[in-house]
Design a protein around this motif. Structure first.
Motif, mmCIF file in Angstrom:
data_model
loop_
_atom_site.group_PDB
_atom_site.id
_atom_site.type_symbol
_atom_site.label_atom_id
_atom_site.label_comp_id
_atom_site.label_asym_id
_atom_site.label_seq_id
_atom_site.Cartn_x
_atom_site.Cartn_y
_atom_site.Cartn_z
ATOM 1 N N ARG A 35 83.082 49.747 3.035
ATOM 2 C CA ARG A 35 81.725 49.466 2.549
ATOM 3 C C ARG A 35 80.917 48.668 3.574
ATOM 4 O O ARG A 35 79.745 48.957 3.817
ATOM 5 N N LEU A 36 81.542 47.651 4.175
ATOM 6 C CA LEU A 36 80.849 46.833 5.180
ATOM 7 C C LEU A 36 80.419 47.669 6.388
ATOM 8 O O LEU A 36 79.328 47.477 6.923
ATOM 9 N N HIS A 72 79.437 50.590 6.593
ATOM 10 C CA HIS A 72 78.309 51.476 6.319
ATOM 11 C C HIS A 72 77.089 50.731 5.761
ATOM 12 O O HIS A 72 76.065 51.343 5.480
ATOM 13 N N TYR A 73 77.202 49.448 5.604
ATOM 14 C CA TYR A 73 76.167 48.632 4.979
ATOM 15 C C TYR A 73 75.052 48.297 5.963
ATOM 16 O O TYR A 73 75.306 47.865 7.086
ATOM 17 N N ILE A 112 71.715 45.868 6.226
ATOM 18 C CA ILE A 112 71.114 44.700 5.583
ATOM 19 C C ILE A 112 69.623 44.937 5.370
ATOM 20 O O ILE A 112 68.917 45.336 6.288
ATOM 21 N N GLU A 136 65.962 49.683 4.241
ATOM 22 C CA GLU A 136 66.086 50.559 5.408
ATOM 23 C C GLU A 136 64.728 51.019 5.933
ATOM 24 O O GLU A 136 64.609 51.386 7.094
ATOM 25 N N ARG A 182 79.675 41.186 9.964
ATOM 26 C CA ARG A 182 80.452 42.048 9.062
ATOM 27 C C ARG A 182 81.938 41.658 9.104
ATOM 28 O O ARG A 182 82.591 41.579 8.070
ATOM 29 N N ASP A 238 68.782 41.328 -1.697
ATOM 30 C CA ASP A 238 69.792 42.122 -1.015
ATOM 31 C C ASP A 238 71.138 41.385 -1.004
ATOM 32 O O ASP A 238 72.174 41.978 -1.281
ATOM 33 N N ARG A 286 73.075 42.971 -4.108
ATOM 34 C CA ARG A 286 73.724 44.138 -3.509
ATOM 35 C C ARG A 286 74.941 43.777 -2.662
ATOM 36 O O ARG A 286 76.029 44.274 -2.888
ATOM 37 N N PHE A 287 74.744 42.915 -1.656
ATOM 38 C CA PHE A 287 75.799 42.607 -0.700
ATOM 39 C C PHE A 287 77.041 42.007 -1.369
ATOM 40 O O PHE A 287 78.146 42.533 -1.214
ATOM 41 N N GLU A 289 78.307 44.477 -4.650
ATOM 42 C CA GLU A 289 78.624 45.875 -4.356
ATOM 43 C C GLU A 289 79.424 46.077 -3.079
ATOM 44 O O GLU A 289 80.261 46.971 -3.001
ATOM 45 N N ILE A 290 79.166 45.279 -2.062
ATOM 46 C CA ILE A 290 79.823 45.460 -0.767
ATOM 47 C C ILE A 290 81.086 44.594 -0.671
ATOM 48 O O ILE A 290 82.167 45.087 -0.363
#
Length: 190
Positions: free
Chosen positions: A18-19, A21-22, A24, A27, A56, A88, A92-93, A96-97
């Motif tokens: 996940r990291l 492809h993350y 910050i 986009e 990361r 974020d 999210r971070f 989810e990540i």
């Protein structure tokens, strides 16, 4: 190693996947996180991207280990800026990540804290090497550099001051003394 290339020691770890492809922040932002990090620290965007890769890795170490980790100063700058992207970071971070909250706590100061952070940073570097291989020395300096010398630095806005290296200042002083000596000699001869 770029964030998209997993370490041979963690190729299938879901947090690393996940990291790697993350991205910050939004986009579609006109000013990307990397560009903002570069601008705010006086770095090139390529350098900022390297630091984001290291951030990361730091985040991975922070949420997959049993002990606390301490970032390098450059990685800490990325972390601080990421924290300002509050939605974020927290919405999210972390959930989810990373799969958990990653809080940033400053030192309480004092000798005991200094010793703890020395050990913690040294342990972070050892763990980094065990997981990712040797840490890049320009982004992960020694504990002495990180915890004694780097905190003495001050961030200076270019509108508020001029930063001159000691080497350049010495050269300028020598040149000024030479000009003054020549002027004095010419004055004396007249």
């Amino acid at each position: 190693m770029s964030a998209s290339a997993a370490s041979p020691l963690i190729p299938d770890h879901p947090v690393w996947h996940r990291l790697s492809h993350y991205i910050i922040g939004p986009e579609d932002a006109a000013l990307s996180f990397a560009a903002r990090l570069a601008r705010e620290n006086g770095w090139s965007e390529a350098h900022a991207l390297r630091i984001i890769d290291e951030y990361r890795k730091f985040a991975f170490l922070a949420v997959t280990g049993d002990t606390q980790v301490t970032p390098s100063d450059a990685v800490d700058q990325a972390w601080h800026l990421h924290l300002t992207y509050t939605r974020d970071y927290w919405d999210r971070f972390c959930p989810e990540i990373l799969g958990k909250a990653l809080h940033h706590g400053p030192t309480a100061g004092g000798e005991a804290e200094r010793g703890r952070f020395f050990r913690q940073y040294a342990d972070t570097l050892k763990r980094y090497e065990a997981v990712f291989g040797p840490a890049p020395a320009d982004l992960w300096p020694s504990a002495q550099q990180r915890l004694i010398e780097d905190p003495r630095a001050r961030r200076v806005h270019p509108r508020d001051g001029i930063v001159i290296s000691r080497k350049a200042l010495r050269r300028a002083m020598v040149a000024l003394l030479m000009v003054a000596a020549i002027a004095l000699l010419l004055w004396w001869r007249t």
